[in-house]
Design a protein around this motif. Structure first.
Motif, PDB file in Angstrom:
ATOM      1  N   SER A  33     -13.903  -9.863  11.242  1.00 18.47           N
ATOM      2  CA  SER A  33     -12.943  -9.042  11.713  1.00 18.47           C
ATOM      3  C   SER A  33     -12.103 -10.185  12.551  1.00 18.47           C
ATOM      4  O   SER A  33     -10.935  -9.699  13.272  1.00 18.47           O
ATOM      5  N   ASN A  37      -9.940  -2.830   1.713  1.00 17.75           N
ATOM      6  CA  ASN A  37     -10.522  -2.087   2.867  1.00 17.75           C
ATOM      7  C   ASN A  37      -9.608  -2.243   3.962  1.00 17.75           C
ATOM      8  O   ASN A  37      -9.451  -1.316   4.988  1.00 17.75           O
ATOM      9  N   GLY A  67      -8.165   1.165   5.769  1.00 17.87           N
ATOM     10  CA  GLY A  67      -8.328   1.384   7.091  1.00 17.87           C
ATOM     11  C   GLY A  67      -7.176   1.773   7.921  1.00 17.87           C
ATOM     12  O   GLY A  67      -6.890   2.446   8.886  1.00 17.87           O
ATOM     13  N   GLY A  93      -8.772   5.293   7.591  1.00 15.89           N
ATOM     14  CA  GLY A  93      -9.674   5.211   8.921  1.00 15.89           C
ATOM     15  C   GLY A  93     -10.977   4.530   8.119  1.00 15.89           C
ATOM     16  O   GLY A  93     -11.076   3.715   7.680  1.00 15.89           O
ATOM     17  N   GLY A  94     -11.941   5.295   8.786  1.00  9.00           N
ATOM     18  CA  GLY A  94     -13.388   4.282   8.298  1.00  9.00           C
ATOM     19  C   GLY A  94     -13.923   4.604   7.100  1.00  9.00           C
ATOM     20  O   GLY A  94     -14.552   5.613   6.975  1.00  9.00           O
ATOM     21  N   ARG A  96     -15.171   1.870   3.496  1.00  5.21           N
ATOM     22  CA  ARG A  96     -15.301   0.598   3.057  1.00  5.21           C
ATOM     23  C   ARG A  96     -15.890   0.527   1.624  1.00  5.21           C
ATOM     24  O   ARG A  96     -16.871   1.702   1.262  1.00  5.21           O
ATOM     25  N   ILE A 130     -13.177  12.024   6.283  1.00  5.03           N
ATOM     26  CA  ILE A 130     -12.054  11.124   5.997  1.00  5.03           C
ATOM     27  C   ILE A 130     -10.858  11.809   6.228  1.00  5.03           C
ATOM     28  O   ILE A 130      -9.558  11.144   6.623  1.00  5.03           O
ATOM     29  N   SER A 159      -9.985  12.222   9.594  1.00  9.05           N
ATOM     30  CA  SER A 159      -9.601  10.830  10.370  1.00  9.05           C
ATOM     31  C   SER A 159      -8.274  10.239   9.886  1.00  9.05           C
ATOM     32  O   SER A 159      -7.564   9.500  10.595  1.00  9.05           O
ATOM     33  N   SER A 209      -4.608   7.926  11.628  1.00  9.27           N
ATOM     34  CA  SER A 209      -4.490   6.765  11.256  1.00  9.27           C
ATOM     35  C   SER A 209      -3.171   6.261  11.494  1.00  9.27           C
ATOM     36  O   SER A 209      -2.106   6.996  12.008  1.00  9.27           O
TER      37      SER A 209
END
Length: 310
Positions: free
Chosen positions: A26, A170, A174, A178-179, A181, A216, A219, A223
């Motif tokens: 990251s 990814n 994001g 959101g989360g 991968r 998802i 979320s 975002s």
């Protein structure tokens, strides 16, 4: 090692200490060359260690085998990716839908620097629900309403100078969802797009549980891109109602960005979500809906009658 030489296994650690490259993934993008150098050296070190022990490095698992148990699941009694890989570069083969040239991942990555790469993902989950208590929903497939009023899959363009395909995908996911991968195990197919621009579209699929997909969707509302580049998420109806219009045929009448409609139909066919004959019927119904009825066409071509003045 003789003469105090540094073992190969310790090279990444030495470089990490001297150049301070032992940062997490990251870290800012300005250190990406060092991350790749470190990963390459670690791989070479592992191969050398195995060779010294008299064992050749094991080949990487095939994508189809790696899919099972890594968020891909099984559809139609076989791994999701196997449905595509077992027949090679499968074409769509639905009448009325122009074919796009398929490419393997390695072929796409060998294209020259003049090509742009877009990566998009189809997230889906088995859905046991029944519409009105009688129409099976079968699967929940996630798509997005974009800022330009068109439908598309989550994803975007990836700059291959700085990112791998999956890292770039990814990063975009994001921002818009959101989360979530994806890895190379979720890769399905690549296609060369039509038009003046040299773009190759990479497509990924990932199976989730219905609860994970719903999380998802929640979320995504929080975002960064929500309300800006992404207007919201939608689910694809896979059924066709008795009038032969409602459901998938009506959904396919929407405006899709670039290859999104082709990718949707391709995934529905290859992953055995919708039988090919049902896809052909839905596409045919869509084309009939675009053709005006004879009386409508006559009325549209007739000259306008001036209003009567009293």
């Amino acid at each position: 090692m003789k003469g105090g030489a540094t073992p190969l296994a310790s090279l990444p650690a030495c470089l990490s200490t001297r150049y301070a490259i032992g940062r997490p993934l990251s870290a800012p993008s300005d250190d990406w060359p060092w991350r790749r150098v470190r990963a390459l050296l670690e791989r070479l070190s592992a191969m050398a260690a195995q060779a010294l022990r008299g064992r050749a490095p094991a080949p990487p698992p095939p994508i189809a085998a790696a899919c099972v148990g890594k968020g891909m699941g099984v559809l139609g009694g076989r791994p999701v990716a196997t449905a595509a890989l077992s027949v090679g570069l499968q074409t769509l083969g639905v009448p009325g839908v122009p074919e796009l040239k398929p490419l393997t991942r390695s072929e796409a990555l060998r294209l020259g620097p003049g090509w742009s790469h877009s990566c998009h993902a189809m997230l889906f989950a088995p859905n046991p629900g029944m519409l009105f208590g009688r129409i099976p929903l079968r699967y929940a497939i996630l798509m997005q309403m974009r800022f330009d009023g068109q439908l598309g899959f989550p994803g975007g363009f990836v700059d291959r100078r700085f990112w791998s395909l999956e890292d770039g995908l990814n990063r975009v996911l994001g921002l818009g969802l959101g989360g979530v991968r994806l890895t190379d195990a979720n890769y399905l197919i690549s296609h060369v797009t039509e038009g003046p621009h040299r773009v190759v579209a990479h497509f990924y699929v990932k199976q989730l549980t219905l609860q994970e997909l719903h999380a998802i969707e929640i979320s995504a509302v929080h975002s960064r891109d929500h309300g800006l580049e992404v207007m919201g998420t939608v689910r694809v109806p896979l059924y066709t109602q008795k009038d032969r219009v409602g459901g998938l045929p009506a959904f396919l009448r929407n405006s899709f960005v670039n290859t999104a409609k082709f990718q949707l139909l391709y995934a529905l066919k290859v992953l055995n979500m919708v039988p090919v004959e049902k896809l052909a019927e839905a596409v045919a119904a869509t084309q009939k809906l675009k053709t005006p009825a004879p009386e409508t066409a006559v009325a549209a071509s007739a000259p306008a009658v001036p209003p009567t003045t009293f």
